[in-house]
Structure formats: structure tokens, C-alpha cells
Design an enzyme around this catalytic site. Structure first.
Site, PDB file in Angstrom:
ATOM      1  N   ASN A   9      47.377  59.433  30.925  1.00 21.61           N
ATOM      2  CA  ASN A   9      47.594  58.413  30.013  1.00 21.61           C
ATOM      3  C   ASN A   9      46.314  58.499  29.248  1.00 21.61           C
ATOM      4  O   ASN A   9      45.397  58.027  29.443  1.00 21.61           O
ATOM      5  CB  ASN A   9      47.563  57.055  31.055  1.00 21.61           C
ATOM      6  CG  ASN A   9      47.457  55.862  30.212  1.00 21.61           C
ATOM      7  OD1 ASN A   9      47.827  55.881  28.951  1.00 21.61           O
ATOM      8  ND2 ASN A   9      47.495  54.531  30.848  1.00 21.61           N
ATOM      9  N   LYS A  11      45.990  56.600  26.640  1.00 20.29           N
ATOM     10  CA  LYS A  11      45.578  55.135  26.185  1.00 20.29           C
ATOM     11  C   LYS A  11      45.341  55.345  24.420  1.00 20.29           C
ATOM     12  O   LYS A  11      46.048  56.164  23.924  1.00 20.29           O
ATOM     13  CB  LYS A  11      44.518  54.504  26.879  1.00 20.29           C
ATOM     14  CG  LYS A  11      44.779  54.700  28.372  1.00 20.29           C
ATOM     15  CD  LYS A  11      43.548  53.975  29.205  1.00 20.29           C
ATOM     16  CE  LYS A  11      43.924  53.931  30.602  1.00 20.29           C
ATOM     17  NZ  LYS A  11      42.937  53.067  31.392  1.00 20.29           N
ATOM     18  N   HIS A  96      51.688  48.901  32.822  1.00 29.15           N
ATOM     19  CA  HIS A  96      50.218  49.297  32.813  1.00 29.15           C
ATOM     20  C   HIS A  96      49.508  48.032  32.970  1.00 29.15           C
ATOM     21  O   HIS A  96      49.818  47.126  32.453  1.00 29.15           O
ATOM     22  CB  HIS A  96      49.877  50.261  31.959  1.00 29.15           C
ATOM     23  CG  HIS A  96      48.661  50.760  32.228  1.00 29.15           C
ATOM     24  ND1 HIS A  96      47.220  50.181  31.884  1.00 29.15           N
ATOM     25  CD2 HIS A  96      48.026  51.809  32.805  1.00 29.15           C
ATOM     26  CE1 HIS A  96      46.211  50.573  32.271  1.00 29.15           C
ATOM     27  NE2 HIS A  96      46.672  52.026  32.812  1.00 29.15           N
ATOM     28  N   GLU A  98      46.896  47.188  31.675  1.00 29.32           N
ATOM     29  CA  GLU A  98      46.254  46.709  30.425  1.00 29.32           C
ATOM     30  C   GLU A  98      47.279  46.020  29.642  1.00 29.32           C
ATOM     31  O   GLU A  98      47.049  45.117  28.768  1.00 29.32           O
ATOM     32  CB  GLU A  98      45.743  47.982  29.705  1.00 29.32           C
ATOM     33  CG  GLU A  98      44.518  48.400  30.282  1.00 29.32           C
ATOM     34  CD  GLU A  98      44.235  49.985  30.183  1.00 29.32           C
ATOM     35  OE1 GLU A  98      44.725  50.505  29.542  1.00 29.32           O
ATOM     36  OE2 GLU A  98      43.132  50.387  31.039  1.00 29.32           O
ATOM     37  N   GLU A 168      47.826  51.360  40.844  1.00 29.53           N
ATOM     38  CA  GLU A 168      46.480  51.351  40.138  1.00 29.53           C
ATOM     39  C   GLU A 168      45.742  50.263  40.358  1.00 29.53           C
ATOM     40  O   GLU A 168      46.077  49.021  39.842  1.00 29.53           O
ATOM     41  CB  GLU A 168      46.732  51.497  38.680  1.00 29.53           C
ATOM     42  CG  GLU A 168      47.385  52.742  38.342  1.00 29.53           C
ATOM     43  CD  GLU A 168      47.152  53.395  36.820  1.00 29.53           C
ATOM     44  OE1 GLU A 168      46.717  54.392  36.600  1.00 29.53           O
ATOM     45  OE2 GLU A 168      47.453  52.439  36.060  1.00 29.53           O
ATOM     46  N   GLY A 174      39.076  52.663  34.836  1.00 31.12           N
ATOM     47  CA  GLY A 174      37.964  53.024  33.829  1.00 31.12           C
ATOM     48  C   GLY A 174      36.633  52.360  34.454  1.00 31.12           C
ATOM     49  O   GLY A 174      35.768  52.309  33.586  1.00 31.12           O
ATOM     50  N   SER A 214      40.128  55.673  37.931  1.00 33.81           N
ATOM     51  CA  SER A 214      38.900  56.591  38.216  1.00 33.81           C
ATOM     52  C   SER A 214      39.033  57.843  38.957  1.00 33.81           C
ATOM     53  O   SER A 214      38.365  58.424  39.689  1.00 33.81           O
ATOM     54  CB  SER A 214      37.753  55.837  38.703  1.00 33.81           C
ATOM     55  OG  SER A 214      37.546  54.845  37.773  1.00 33.81           O
TER      56      SER A 214
HETATM   57  P1  PGA Z   1      41.125  55.825  34.575  1.00 35.29           P
HETATM   58  O1  PGA Z   1      42.405  55.245  34.133  1.00 35.29           O
HETATM   59  O2  PGA Z   1      41.420  57.167  35.122  1.00 35.29           O
HETATM   60  O3  PGA Z   1      40.277  55.815  33.150  1.00 35.29           O
HETATM   61  O4  PGA Z   1      40.498  54.919  35.527  1.00 35.29           O
HETATM   62  C1  PGA Z   1      43.737  55.250  35.049  1.00 35.29           C
HETATM   63  C2  PGA Z   1      44.935  54.390  34.344  1.00 35.29           C
HETATM   64  O5  PGA Z   1      44.658  53.278  33.785  1.00 35.29           O
HETATM   65  O6  PGA Z   1      46.051  54.988  34.121  1.00 35.29           O
END
Ligand code: PGA
Length: 251
Positions: A9, A11, A96, A98, A168, A174, A214
């Protein structure tokens, strides 16, 4: 046997030229992966057509990060499932955290989006996960089970063949803070049993459930070794082709 998948992803990262370069590198390196591992990249909307071209002829599949909750019409700024199909997208990520947190994505809206995506022949990567307060209050199982029921219980066993779930934990996205393999596994097992309650054991056993938050080359192996973790949804580490491929080599 359910499919193993590693999905990147991206983003809101990379310009189109940078995205093409990254996609080409991923496509080139993907040849070293075992045949049973699916690889997916999810660049921003602006990149999809160019990335589709960059990965053509490779095993890498293309995903969007979101889609509109209407078929077409006066919805300024939105991108429809037909538009995604027209640039050779095979998947879309939906729900997601976010999107849920910053753009008011609700489970109700997600039902509409999943319906549209499936009707267009897109695979869906549906994200679920608890935030830190919910985890600290011990509500994580209930929150995740609730998200699964609110969205996926509106669909059929047949639909589940085109749906992947991504767990997640919001507090791990992140942040560099990964769920331990045990924390992730217990939620994955819970998701599978919630799916089994509605669709039966066989469908639940066939559903791919990814871990995200992460995930990186140094922890992917331990996570993917868990019986109910079938791969990863990768954010930050998907922006480097070597790290992304290294993660996909961690089964
Ligand atoms: P990250 O994001 O690996 O940077 O923690 C994962 C995601 O939000 O899909």
C-alpha cells in the site's frame, strides 16, 4: 489451500515517474518468488495506468487504495470501480484505517463499496483493526469481530472467494510498533472463526487474512509463520523494492 499474498500500500507517496520506477523494480525482482505467493501493488489513482503498463507481463497484480461508493455521476473527486477496471486494476483496498479515521469511512459505506467492487469483478482487500484505546480497554476482539460482521455478513460464501481480509491494528500502522506474532495470530484466528460462524469452516479456511502494521523484512518471517497469518499489507516497507520482495520471501 488458501493463497499467500503480500500487498504493498503505497498510500500518498511517490510521483508518477517514481512510481513507475518502483513498480518496474518490483516486477523485475518478483521473478525470484515461489509460485504460491501473490504479489500486489496499490499505488495512488494517478499512477494506476502507468503502473499497469510497468508491471505488464509480470506476476505483480494491481490494486487501488479505495473506490467510490456510487457507480457513476456527479461525485466530484471520486473514482468509480468501472474506471479502475478500465486501467486493468484487479483489486481495491477498502476500509483502510486512514480512510476510516480521516475521511469518515463507515462500515455502512463499505458495504456499498464492496458490492460495487465485486460487481465490477475486482478483488477486495478489506481492512479491519482496533485503535490504541480499544486495545487498552481490552475491546480489540469485539471491535474487529464487529467490523467483520457489519461489512462481510452482507455477502455470500461465493463473494468471499474475491475477498481478502487485512488485520491492521491502528496503533501499529506507521509507528514502528508491530503487534507481536502472538497478538496478531490470536486476532487472525478470531477473524477466521467469525467468518466460519457465517460462511462455514471451509470458506473461513480458504480466506486469506493478511497482517498489516509496521511489517518489515526483520519481522515478516515470524508473523508469516503463524498458522492464521497468510501474508501482509505493507505500507512504508513497500516503498523500497528490495524490502518489499524480502518480505514476500519470508514465508
Ligand atoms: P505500515 O502501513 O506498514 O507503514 O505500518 C501498513 C498499512 O497501513 O497498510
Amino acid at each position: 489451500m488458501r493463497k499467500k499474498i503480500v500487498a504493498g500500500n503505497w498510500k500518498m507517496n511517490t510521483t508518477v515517474p517514481e512510481g513507475i520506477e518502483l513498480a518496474k523494480a518490483v516486477a523485475e525482482k518478483s521473478a525470484q518468488l515461489p509460485a504460491n505467493v501473490g504479489l500486489v501493488v496499490a499505488p495512488p489513482f494517478t499512477h494506476l495506468a502507468a503502473v499497469a503498463e510497468a508491471i505488464k507481463g509480470s506476476r505483480v497484480e494491481l490494486s487501488a487504495q479505495n473506490c467510490a461508493d456510487h457507480e457513476k455521476g456527479a461525485y466530484t473527486g471520486e473514482v468509480s470501480v468501472a474506471m479502475l477496471k478500465s486501467v486493468c486494476c484487479q483489486w481495491t483496498i477498502l476500509g483502510h484505517s486512514e480512510r476510516r479515521q480521516y475521511y469518515g469511512e463507515t462500515d455502512g459505506k463499505l458495504v456499498e463499496k464492496v458490492k460495487l467492487a465485486l460487481s465490477a469483478g475486482l478483488g477486495v482487500i478489506l481492512c479491519v483493526g482496533e485503535n490504541l484505546d480499544e486495545r487498552e480497554a481490552g475491546k480489540h476482539f469485539d471491535v474487529v469481530a464487529g467490523q467483520i460482521k457489519n461489512v462481510l455478513y452482507n455477502f455470500s460464501a461465493e463473494d468471499m472467494k474475491s475477498i481478502v481480509v487485512a488485520y491492521e491494528p491502528v496503533w501499529a500502522i506507521g509507528t514502528g510498533k508491530t503487534a507481536t506474532a502472538e497478538q496478531a495470530e490470536e486476532i487472525h484466528a478470531c477473524i477466521r472463526s467469525v467468518l466460519a460462524d457465517k460462511f462455514g469452516r471451509e470458506v473461513a479456511e480458504d480466506t486469506t487474512i493478511l497482517y498489516g502494521g509496521s511489517c518489515k523484512p526483520s519481522n515478516a518471517r515470524e508473523l508469516f509463520a503463524q498458522p492464521d497469518i497468510d501474508g501482509g499489507l505493507i505500507g512504508g516497507a513497500a516503498l523500497k523494492a528490495d524490502d518489499f520482495i524480502q518480505i514476500a520471501l519470508s514465508f
